[in-house]
Design an enzyme around this catalytic site. Structure first.
Site, PDB file in Angstrom:
ATOM      1  N   SER A 193     -26.126   8.521 -15.108  1.00 59.91           N
ATOM      2  CA  SER A 193     -25.689   7.640 -14.025  1.00 59.91           C
ATOM      3  C   SER A 193     -26.915   7.140 -13.282  1.00 59.91           C
ATOM      4  CB  SER A 193     -24.775   8.403 -13.058  1.00 59.91           C
ATOM      5  OG  SER A 193     -24.762   7.733 -11.809  1.00 59.91           O
ATOM      6  N   GLY A 213     -12.485   2.195  -0.385  1.00 57.95           N
ATOM      7  CA  GLY A 213     -11.089   1.875  -0.699  1.00 57.95           C
ATOM      8  C   GLY A 213     -10.988   0.743  -1.706  1.00 57.95           C
ATOM      9  N   GLY A 226     -16.119   4.936  -1.528  1.00 62.86           N
ATOM     10  CA  GLY A 226     -15.418   5.336  -0.306  1.00 62.86           C
ATOM     11  C   GLY A 226     -14.919   4.158   0.510  1.00 62.86           C
ATOM     12  N   ASP A 236      -4.590   0.935  -9.016  1.00 64.42           N
ATOM     13  CA  ASP A 236      -6.029   0.674  -9.129  1.00 64.42           C
ATOM     14  C   ASP A 236      -6.434   0.464 -10.589  1.00 64.42           C
ATOM     15  OD1 ASP A 236      -5.735   1.312  -6.517  1.00 64.42           O
ATOM     16  OD2 ASP A 236      -6.893   3.179  -6.598  1.00 64.42           O
ATOM     17  N   SER A 271     -13.773   2.424  -6.782  1.00 64.10           N
ATOM     18  CA  SER A 271     -14.918   2.590  -7.680  1.00 64.10           C
ATOM     19  C   SER A 271     -14.552   3.531  -8.826  1.00 64.10           C
ATOM     20  CB  SER A 271     -16.120   3.143  -6.915  1.00 64.10           C
ATOM     21  OG  SER A 271     -15.751   4.278  -6.169  1.00 64.10           O
ATOM     22  N   SER A 272     -13.699   4.516  -8.544  1.00 60.55           N
ATOM     23  CA  SER A 272     -13.375   5.466  -9.614  1.00 60.55           C
ATOM     24  C   SER A 272     -12.503   4.813 -10.690  1.00 60.55           C
ATOM     25  CB  SER A 272     -12.706   6.725  -9.045  1.00 60.55           C
ATOM     26  OG  SER A 272     -11.507   6.424  -8.411  1.00 60.55           O
ATOM     27  N   GLU A 293       0.842  -1.202   0.000  1.00 59.28           N
ATOM     28  CA  GLU A 293       0.000   0.000   0.000  1.00 59.28           C
ATOM     29  C   GLU A 293       0.877   1.253   0.000  1.00 59.28           C
ATOM     30  OE1 GLU A 293      -3.155  -0.369  -1.097  1.00 59.28           O
ATOM     31  OE2 GLU A 293      -3.622  -1.663   0.612  1.00 59.28           O
ATOM     32  N   HIS A 294       0.513   2.215  -0.825  1.00 59.53           N
ATOM     33  CA  HIS A 294       1.277   3.462  -0.989  1.00 59.53           C
ATOM     34  C   HIS A 294       2.698   3.196  -1.517  1.00 59.53           C
ATOM     35  CE1 HIS A 294      -1.662   6.304   0.668  1.00 59.53           C
ATOM     36  NE2 HIS A 294      -2.034   5.278   1.419  1.00 59.53           N
ATOM     37  N   THR A 295       2.842   2.064  -2.145  1.00 61.76           N
ATOM     38  CA  THR A 295       4.137   1.737  -2.751  1.00 61.76           C
ATOM     39  C   THR A 295       4.128   2.059  -4.245  1.00 61.76           C
ATOM     40  OG1 THR A 295       3.259  -0.485  -2.910  1.00 61.76           O
ATOM     41  CG2 THR A 295       4.865  -0.091  -1.175  1.00 61.76           C
TER      42      THR A 295
END
Ligand code: GLA
Length: 381
Positions: free
Chosen positions: A65, A120, A118, A168, A123-124, A31-33
């Protein structure tokens, strides 16, 4: 979901289009890598976005949507940017495709999704990947899959204000049923790992909290990493990303960086190694080590990188108390889910305990999502 979309599409546009889909993702570890050029270990999930699309021969996008129940029209030029955040993702994908030389035109679309927002679970990225994949297909652009992922990432950077890494969108495009993917975010080399841990289940517990300013805090973490990288590079010019730095090299620059930046970098350097350790452990079928590394990641994300929160620390503690093999906050942090590797025999009691104790403390139950590792971006029949 598909029939609901089809019905709405006919009502709005009087015709039928083609269907495309993409997925949200989990990340076992790493994560955050990604924006530090390190390793990640994600997989696409069975929750995603489905869009019906038909070219309309104009230079306008007409989009509806289902989940937000909103209709928006926008042109394809920079000044046509819509204000609705969901529509900005689609607009951004169009713009980034155009920037890469893709000749596209207008289209009609109706879409819906079931990736919890939201949580994590990206979805985006699912939305971006669906449209990047679909435009490439419908306009026959021949953009390769890596670039499709970069189109989604650049959309986040340039139209949504999040300086995210590539994980992602990569997972959403490259996802393959039953497989996790180890990606080296520096070289973009990747390897599929069949993931079927016998006797264990992967489950997400969604705290259903999303802390404000998550994207600015995210960008700040990235800036910390870039400052430390620049400091280390003075002594070691070969260091392109923090991933290239050795732990000792961080010690050399301690006097030149803030304590906070130092903690952030310490976490990242350790986390990059943990991904490799987890891949090795998986190949040996050693789930105890996998789980232990997940707990180490949680500790690092909570105490060093400081992207956890009270609710997620609580869920992590419950997991520990129940003897869950591995548990940690997943994704960018500041709310969202924990990902848990749980032995079959304690699964029910863990979920029950987590729900009850979380409710007692925070007034609502966490949501529970069983992870099913699935395919990424694709055209549907
Ligand atoms: C978000 C970003 C990713 C990655 C994760 C943390 O999901 O979009 O690029 O940095 O956070 O691992």
């Amino acid at each position: 979901m598909k029939s609901k979309i089809a019905e709405k599409f006919r009502t709005l546009f009087g015709k039928d289009g083609e269907f495309f889909a993409s997925a949200g993702r989990i990340n076992l570890i790493g994560e955050h890598t990604d924006y530090n050029g390190g390793f990640v270990f994600p997989g696409a999930v069975d929750k995603g976005i489905i869009a019906e699309i038909m070219l309309n021969g104009t230079d306008k996008v007409c989009a509806y949507s289902i989940d937000i129940d909103e209709y928006v029209e926008f042109g394809l030029n920079e000044e046509d940017a819509p204000t609705q955040s969901w529509a900005r993702y689609i607009f951004g994908v169009c713009r980034e495709t155009v920037k890469r030389g893709g000749k596209i035109g207008g289209f009609n679309t109706v879409f819906a999704g079931d990736v919890p927002i939201g949580a994590g679970m990206s979805s985006s990225a699912a939305l971006e990947s669906t449209f990047a994949f679909a435009l490439n297909y419908l306009f026959n652009l021949k953009i390769d899959k890596f670039e499709l992922a970069r189109i989604g990432q650049a959309t986040e950077h340039n139209y949504c204000g999040v300086k995210c890494g590539i994980m992602d969108q990569f997972a959403s495009i490259f996802g393959k049923k039953g497989n996790l993917i180890r990606l080296d975010c520096k070289t973009m080399e990747y390897k599929y790992f069949p993931f079927n841990p016998e006797g264990y289940r992967l489950v997400l517990l969604d705290s259903v909290v999303k802390h404000e300013l998550a994207s600015s805090a995210y960008n700040k973490r990235r800036e910390s990493c870039e400052r430390v990288t620049a400091a280390i590079r003075k002594n070691h010019p070969e260091v392109e990303y923090l991933r290239d730095a050795k732990r000792e090299w961080l010690n050399e620059v301690k006097a030149d960086i803030t304590d906070e930046d130092c903690k952030r970098a310490e976490y990242v350097i350790e986390e990059v190694q943990r991904v490799l350790d987890v891949c090795d452990a998986l190949e040996r079928g050693d789930y105890e080590t996998v789980g232990q590394k997940m707990y180490e990641t949680h500790y690092g994300m909570s105490k060093l990188y400081e992207v956890s929160c009270e609710e997620l620390d609580f869920l992590n503690n419950v997991a520990k108390e129940c003897g869950v093999t591995g548990s940690r906050v997943m994704g960018g942090g500041f709310g969202g889910c924990t990902i848990n590797l749980v032995k079959d025999e304690i699964y029910d009691s863990f979920i029950e305990k987590a729900k009850a104790s979380f409710k007692e403390k925070f007034g609502h139950e966490p949501k529970v999502y069983e992870v099913v590792i699935s395919d990424g971006a694709r055209k549907l029949d």
